[in-house]
Design an enzyme around this catalytic site. Sequence first.
Site, PDB file in Angstrom:
ATOM      1  N   ARG A  27      44.989  48.656  47.143  1.00 41.78           N
ATOM      2  CA  ARG A  27      45.089  49.753  48.091  1.00 41.78           C
ATOM      3  C   ARG A  27      45.676  49.194  49.387  1.00 41.78           C
ATOM      4  O   ARG A  27      45.457  48.031  49.721  1.00 41.78           O
ATOM      5  CB  ARG A  27      43.713  50.363  48.357  1.00 41.78           C
ATOM      6  CG  ARG A  27      43.011  50.909  47.109  1.00 41.78           C
ATOM      7  CD  ARG A  27      41.619  51.393  47.444  1.00 41.78           C
ATOM      8  NE  ARG A  27      40.919  51.959  46.282  1.00 41.78           N
ATOM      9  CZ  ARG A  27      40.088  51.278  45.492  1.00 41.78           C
ATOM     10  NH1 ARG A  27      39.847  49.981  45.753  1.00 41.78           N
ATOM     11  NH2 ARG A  27      39.493  51.856  44.464  1.00 41.78           N
ATOM     12  N   LYS A  40      36.700  49.969  48.805  1.00 39.53           N
ATOM     13  CA  LYS A  40      36.186  51.320  48.625  1.00 39.53           C
ATOM     14  C   LYS A  40      34.843  51.255  47.895  1.00 39.53           C
ATOM     15  O   LYS A  40      34.688  50.479  46.967  1.00 39.53           O
ATOM     16  CB  LYS A  40      37.192  52.152  47.825  1.00 39.53           C
ATOM     17  CG  LYS A  40      36.940  53.649  47.842  1.00 39.53           C
ATOM     18  CD  LYS A  40      38.081  54.375  47.165  1.00 39.53           C
ATOM     19  CE  LYS A  40      37.883  55.887  47.225  1.00 39.53           C
ATOM     20  NZ  LYS A  40      38.990  56.620  46.555  1.00 39.53           N
ATOM     21  N   HIS A  86      50.363  54.485  48.292  1.00 39.18           N
ATOM     22  CA  HIS A  86      49.468  54.530  47.134  1.00 39.18           C
ATOM     23  C   HIS A  86      50.240  54.673  45.822  1.00 39.18           C
ATOM     24  O   HIS A  86      49.730  54.322  44.754  1.00 39.18           O
ATOM     25  CB  HIS A  86      48.483  55.691  47.284  1.00 39.18           C
ATOM     26  CG  HIS A  86      47.336  55.630  46.317  1.00 39.18           C
ATOM     27  ND1 HIS A  86      46.276  54.758  46.473  1.00 39.18           N
ATOM     28  CD2 HIS A  86      47.093  56.311  45.162  1.00 39.18           C
ATOM     29  CE1 HIS A  86      45.425  54.912  45.475  1.00 39.18           C
ATOM     30  NE2 HIS A  86      45.892  55.849  44.669  1.00 39.18           N
ATOM     31  N   ARG A  96      50.452  51.570  43.777  1.00 37.36           N
ATOM     32  CA  ARG A  96      49.259  51.312  42.955  1.00 37.36           C
ATOM     33  C   ARG A  96      49.357  52.093  41.641  1.00 37.36           C
ATOM     34  O   ARG A  96      49.040  51.568  40.572  1.00 37.36           O
ATOM     35  CB  ARG A  96      48.026  51.731  43.753  1.00 37.36           C
ATOM     36  CG  ARG A  96      46.678  51.560  43.062  1.00 37.36           C
ATOM     37  CD  ARG A  96      45.585  51.887  44.079  1.00 37.36           C
ATOM     38  NE  ARG A  96      44.267  52.065  43.494  1.00 37.36           N
ATOM     39  CZ  ARG A  96      43.406  51.084  43.248  1.00 37.36           C
ATOM     40  NH1 ARG A  96      43.752  49.831  43.522  1.00 37.36           N
ATOM     41  NH2 ARG A  96      42.207  51.332  42.746  1.00 37.36           N
ATOM     42  N   HIS A 142      38.001  50.031  40.553  1.00 30.42           N
ATOM     43  CA  HIS A 142      37.416  51.330  40.235  1.00 30.42           C
ATOM     44  C   HIS A 142      35.953  51.156  39.847  1.00 30.42           C
ATOM     45  O   HIS A 142      35.624  50.277  39.049  1.00 30.42           O
ATOM     46  CB  HIS A 142      38.161  51.988  39.072  1.00 30.42           C
ATOM     47  CG  HIS A 142      39.495  52.531  39.452  1.00 30.42           C
ATOM     48  ND1 HIS A 142      40.502  52.756  38.544  1.00 30.42           N
ATOM     49  CD2 HIS A 142      39.997  52.907  40.658  1.00 30.42           C
ATOM     50  CE1 HIS A 142      41.562  53.244  39.156  1.00 30.42           C
ATOM     51  NE2 HIS A 142      41.280  53.342  40.444  1.00 30.42           N
TER      52      HIS A 142
END
Length: 205
Positions: free
Chosen positions: A39, A64, A139, A142, A173
């Site tokens: 990111r 994140k 983004h 990515r 993730h």
Amino acid sequence: VRSDAATAALLGAAGPVGTRRRAATLGTVVGLLAVTGLRIGEALRLDRSDIDLDNGVLRVTNSKFGKSRQVPIHHSTVDALAAYASLRDRLSPQPANPAFFVSVAGTRLLYCSFHSAWLTMVEQAGLQARTGKCRPRPHDLRHTFAVRILLGWYRSGEDVAAAMPALSTFLGHVDPANTYWYLTASPELLHLAVERLEHRNEDQL
């Protein structure tokens, strides 16, 4: 930015943007996003101590959802980061902070500065928005990275379901379901996934 050609055009557009140091910083950031799927916030938050060039590993901290992870990088990426670091240190021998990517003032490159330069690079690269709401974004690099990995797996006959958790971890993730989203976001990937499922069902008949 959904193709290798678009990424190459962006890298080429980084050269004319500002000073030599600024161009090197922008080009290295874009290149790193393209080959790691980081990111943009993760890349800009990297400190010098987060990058282990000897072992080819990036340490992404406080990402994140508060997660941290280790990201292995290819030797060509190591060389590119080392070259940038060498130029940066020659031009800013007394760093104002521990940031790996620095601004023309020698401070950490902020997202607002990067985004402004990004818009200029997109324009100079000739990348067009598909719609008023769908403009080229950092983004997208990515997205392109993840889709390229998945396409490679499908084309080579890999067990994608078994490999997906590794890609999820690599991308940071929390839930593999977030990684599966890339299947539906790419028509080619979705076609390959459906085709494999159909073949599997035929074999079970």
